[in-house]
Design a protein around this motif. Structure first.
Motif, PDB file in Angstrom:
ATOM      1  N   GLN A 183      32.783 -49.996-103.913  1.00  0.00           N
ATOM      2  CA  GLN A 183      32.564 -50.761-105.130  1.00  0.00           C
ATOM      3  C   GLN A 183      33.891 -51.092-105.812  1.00  0.00           C
ATOM      4  O   GLN A 183      34.081 -52.194-106.326  1.00  0.00           O
ATOM      5  CB  GLN A 183      31.656 -49.986-106.093  1.00  0.00           C
ATOM      6  CG  GLN A 183      30.248 -49.816-105.597  1.00  0.00           C
ATOM      7  CD  GLN A 183      29.524 -51.136-105.472  1.00  0.00           C
ATOM      8  OE1 GLN A 183      29.726 -52.049-106.263  1.00  0.00           O
ATOM      9  NE2 GLN A 183      28.686 -51.242-104.470  1.00  0.00           N
ATOM     10  N   PHE A 222      28.515 -39.661 -99.280  1.00  0.00           N
ATOM     11  CA  PHE A 222      28.050 -41.039 -99.378  1.00  0.00           C
ATOM     12  C   PHE A 222      28.485 -41.665-100.698  1.00  0.00           C
ATOM     13  O   PHE A 222      28.983 -42.797-100.731  1.00  0.00           O
ATOM     14  CB  PHE A 222      26.524 -41.090 -99.248  1.00  0.00           C
ATOM     15  CG  PHE A 222      25.939 -42.417 -99.621  1.00  0.00           C
ATOM     16  CD1 PHE A 222      26.030 -43.491 -98.755  1.00  0.00           C
ATOM     17  CD2 PHE A 222      25.296 -42.589-100.838  1.00  0.00           C
ATOM     18  CE1 PHE A 222      25.488 -44.722 -99.099  1.00  0.00           C
ATOM     19  CE2 PHE A 222      24.759 -43.808-101.187  1.00  0.00           C
ATOM     20  CZ  PHE A 222      24.856 -44.876-100.317  1.00  0.00           C
ATOM     21  N   MET A 223      28.303 -40.957-101.806  1.00  0.00           N
ATOM     22  CA  MET A 223      28.665 -41.493-103.108  1.00  0.00           C
ATOM     23  C   MET A 223      30.171 -41.719-103.220  1.00  0.00           C
ATOM     24  O   MET A 223      30.620 -42.679-103.839  1.00  0.00           O
ATOM     25  CB  MET A 223      28.189 -40.562-104.229  1.00  0.00           C
ATOM     26  CG  MET A 223      26.694 -40.601-104.442  1.00  0.00           C
ATOM     27  SD  MET A 223      26.052 -42.251-104.804  1.00  0.00           S
ATOM     28  CE  MET A 223      26.793 -42.574-106.374  1.00  0.00           C
ATOM     29  N   HIS A 224      30.953 -40.829-102.612  1.00  0.00           N
ATOM     30  CA  HIS A 224      32.407 -40.997-102.636  1.00  0.00           C
ATOM     31  C   HIS A 224      32.804 -42.312-101.978  1.00  0.00           C
ATOM     32  O   HIS A 224      33.569 -43.097-102.548  1.00  0.00           O
ATOM     33  CB  HIS A 224      33.064 -39.819-101.911  1.00  0.00           C
ATOM     34  CG  HIS A 224      34.541 -39.984-101.732  1.00  0.00           C
ATOM     35  ND1 HIS A 224      35.426 -39.863-102.773  1.00  0.00           N
ATOM     36  CD2 HIS A 224      35.270 -40.277-100.647  1.00  0.00           C
ATOM     37  CE1 HIS A 224      36.648 -40.065-102.330  1.00  0.00           C
ATOM     38  NE2 HIS A 224      36.582 -40.321-101.032  1.00  0.00           N
ATOM     39  N   TYR A 225      32.283 -42.568-100.777  1.00  0.00           N
ATOM     40  CA  TYR A 225      32.637 -43.801-100.081  1.00  0.00           C
ATOM     41  C   TYR A 225      31.989 -45.028-100.705  1.00  0.00           C
ATOM     42  O   TYR A 225      32.560 -46.115-100.672  1.00  0.00           O
ATOM     43  CB  TYR A 225      32.300 -43.684 -98.593  1.00  0.00           C
ATOM     44  CG  TYR A 225      33.283 -42.797 -97.886  1.00  0.00           C
ATOM     45  CD1 TYR A 225      34.585 -43.208 -97.673  1.00  0.00           C
ATOM     46  CD2 TYR A 225      32.926 -41.517 -97.467  1.00  0.00           C
ATOM     47  CE1 TYR A 225      35.500 -42.396 -97.058  1.00  0.00           C
ATOM     48  CE2 TYR A 225      33.840 -40.695 -96.847  1.00  0.00           C
ATOM     49  CZ  TYR A 225      35.128 -41.136 -96.644  1.00  0.00           C
ATOM     50  OH  TYR A 225      36.036 -40.323 -96.039  1.00  0.00           O
ATOM     51  N   TRP A 226      30.833 -44.881-101.303  1.00  0.00           N
ATOM     52  CA  TRP A 226      30.183 -45.995-101.991  1.00  0.00           C
ATOM     53  C   TRP A 226      31.033 -46.426-103.192  1.00  0.00           C
ATOM     54  O   TRP A 226      31.240 -47.620-103.420  1.00  0.00           O
ATOM     55  CB  TRP A 226      28.789 -45.587-102.441  1.00  0.00           C
ATOM     56  CG  TRP A 226      28.076 -46.651-103.206  1.00  0.00           C
ATOM     57  CD1 TRP A 226      27.992 -46.780-104.563  1.00  0.00           C
ATOM     58  CD2 TRP A 226      27.370 -47.765-102.673  1.00  0.00           C
ATOM     59  NE1 TRP A 226      27.262 -47.889-104.897  1.00  0.00           N
ATOM     60  CE2 TRP A 226      26.866 -48.514-103.740  1.00  0.00           C
ATOM     61  CE3 TRP A 226      27.099 -48.181-101.372  1.00  0.00           C
ATOM     62  CZ2 TRP A 226      26.126 -49.658-103.576  1.00  0.00           C
ATOM     63  CZ3 TRP A 226      26.357 -49.323-101.206  1.00  0.00           C
ATOM     64  CH2 TRP A 226      25.877 -50.049-102.282  1.00  0.00           C
ATOM     65  N   ASN A 227      31.538 -45.455-103.948  1.00  0.00           N
ATOM     66  CA  ASN A 227      32.375 -45.775-105.093  1.00  0.00           C
ATOM     67  C   ASN A 227      33.680 -46.425-104.659  1.00  0.00           C
ATOM     68  O   ASN A 227      34.168 -47.339-105.320  1.00  0.00           O
ATOM     69  CB  ASN A 227      32.654 -44.518-105.924  1.00  0.00           C
ATOM     70  CG  ASN A 227      31.452 -44.097-106.727  1.00  0.00           C
ATOM     71  OD1 ASN A 227      30.599 -44.897-107.047  1.00  0.00           O
ATOM     72  ND2 ASN A 227      31.378 -42.808-107.044  1.00  0.00           N
ATOM     73  N   LYS A 228      34.250 -45.957-103.549  1.00  0.00           N
ATOM     74  CA  LYS A 228      35.464 -46.587-103.048  1.00  0.00           C
ATOM     75  C   LYS A 228      35.183 -48.028-102.645  1.00  0.00           C
ATOM     76  O   LYS A 228      35.998 -48.923-102.884  1.00  0.00           O
ATOM     77  CB  LYS A 228      36.020 -45.805-101.854  1.00  0.00           C
ATOM     78  CG  LYS A 228      36.644 -44.485-102.238  1.00  0.00           C
ATOM     79  CD  LYS A 228      37.190 -43.763-101.051  1.00  0.00           C
ATOM     80  CE  LYS A 228      38.572 -44.290-100.765  1.00  0.00           C
ATOM     81  NZ  LYS A 228      39.308 -43.479 -99.797  1.00  0.00           N
ATOM     82  N   PHE A 231      25.042 -36.438 -99.513  1.00  0.00           N
ATOM     83  CA  PHE A 231      24.928 -37.388-100.609  1.00  0.00           C
ATOM     84  C   PHE A 231      26.249 -37.517-101.356  1.00  0.00           C
ATOM     85  O   PHE A 231      26.643 -38.613-101.761  1.00  0.00           O
ATOM     86  CB  PHE A 231      23.815 -36.959-101.567  1.00  0.00           C
ATOM     87  CG  PHE A 231      23.580 -37.933-102.676  1.00  0.00           C
ATOM     88  CD1 PHE A 231      22.993 -39.158-102.427  1.00  0.00           C
ATOM     89  CD2 PHE A 231      23.957 -37.625-103.978  1.00  0.00           C
ATOM     90  CE1 PHE A 231      22.772 -40.067-103.454  1.00  0.00           C
ATOM     91  CE2 PHE A 231      23.744 -38.521-105.007  1.00  0.00           C
ATOM     92  CZ  PHE A 231      23.144 -39.745-104.740  1.00  0.00           C
ATOM     93  N   GLY A 232      26.946 -36.411-101.539  1.00  0.00           N
ATOM     94  CA  GLY A 232      28.252 -36.440-102.197  1.00  0.00           C
ATOM     95  C   GLY A 232      29.263 -37.263-101.412  1.00  0.00           C
ATOM     96  O   GLY A 232      30.021 -38.051-101.985  1.00  0.00           O
TER      97      GLY A 232
END
Length: 72
Positions: A36, A28-34, A25-26
């Protein structure tokens, strides 16, 4: 005694699954923020192309400046 061993095994498996899920999940969130952030930059560029006076620095503040140290 055997049931305690199975219980400990189940608990260790559950901890392993939770830890790997949290790590995934961490990531995933890192790449999701990049992603966005890249989308937001593209929107700012589009607005600039249409003549809207938007500065990238105002929309996306950088955190590269180190805080000033207090001198006593």
């Amino acid at each position: 005694m055997l049931t305690q061993a199975y219980l400990m095994l189940y608990l260790e498996i559950a901890v392993l699954i939770l830890a790997s899920s949290a790590s995934a999940f961490g990531v995933f969130m890192h790449y999701w923020n990049k992603r966005q952030l890249a989308d937001l930059k593209q929107e700012v560029i589009k607005l600039q192309e249409h003549g809207v006076p938007v500065k990238m620095e105002e929309v996306l503040p950088t955190h590269t400046t180190a805080p000033e140290k207090a001198t006593h």
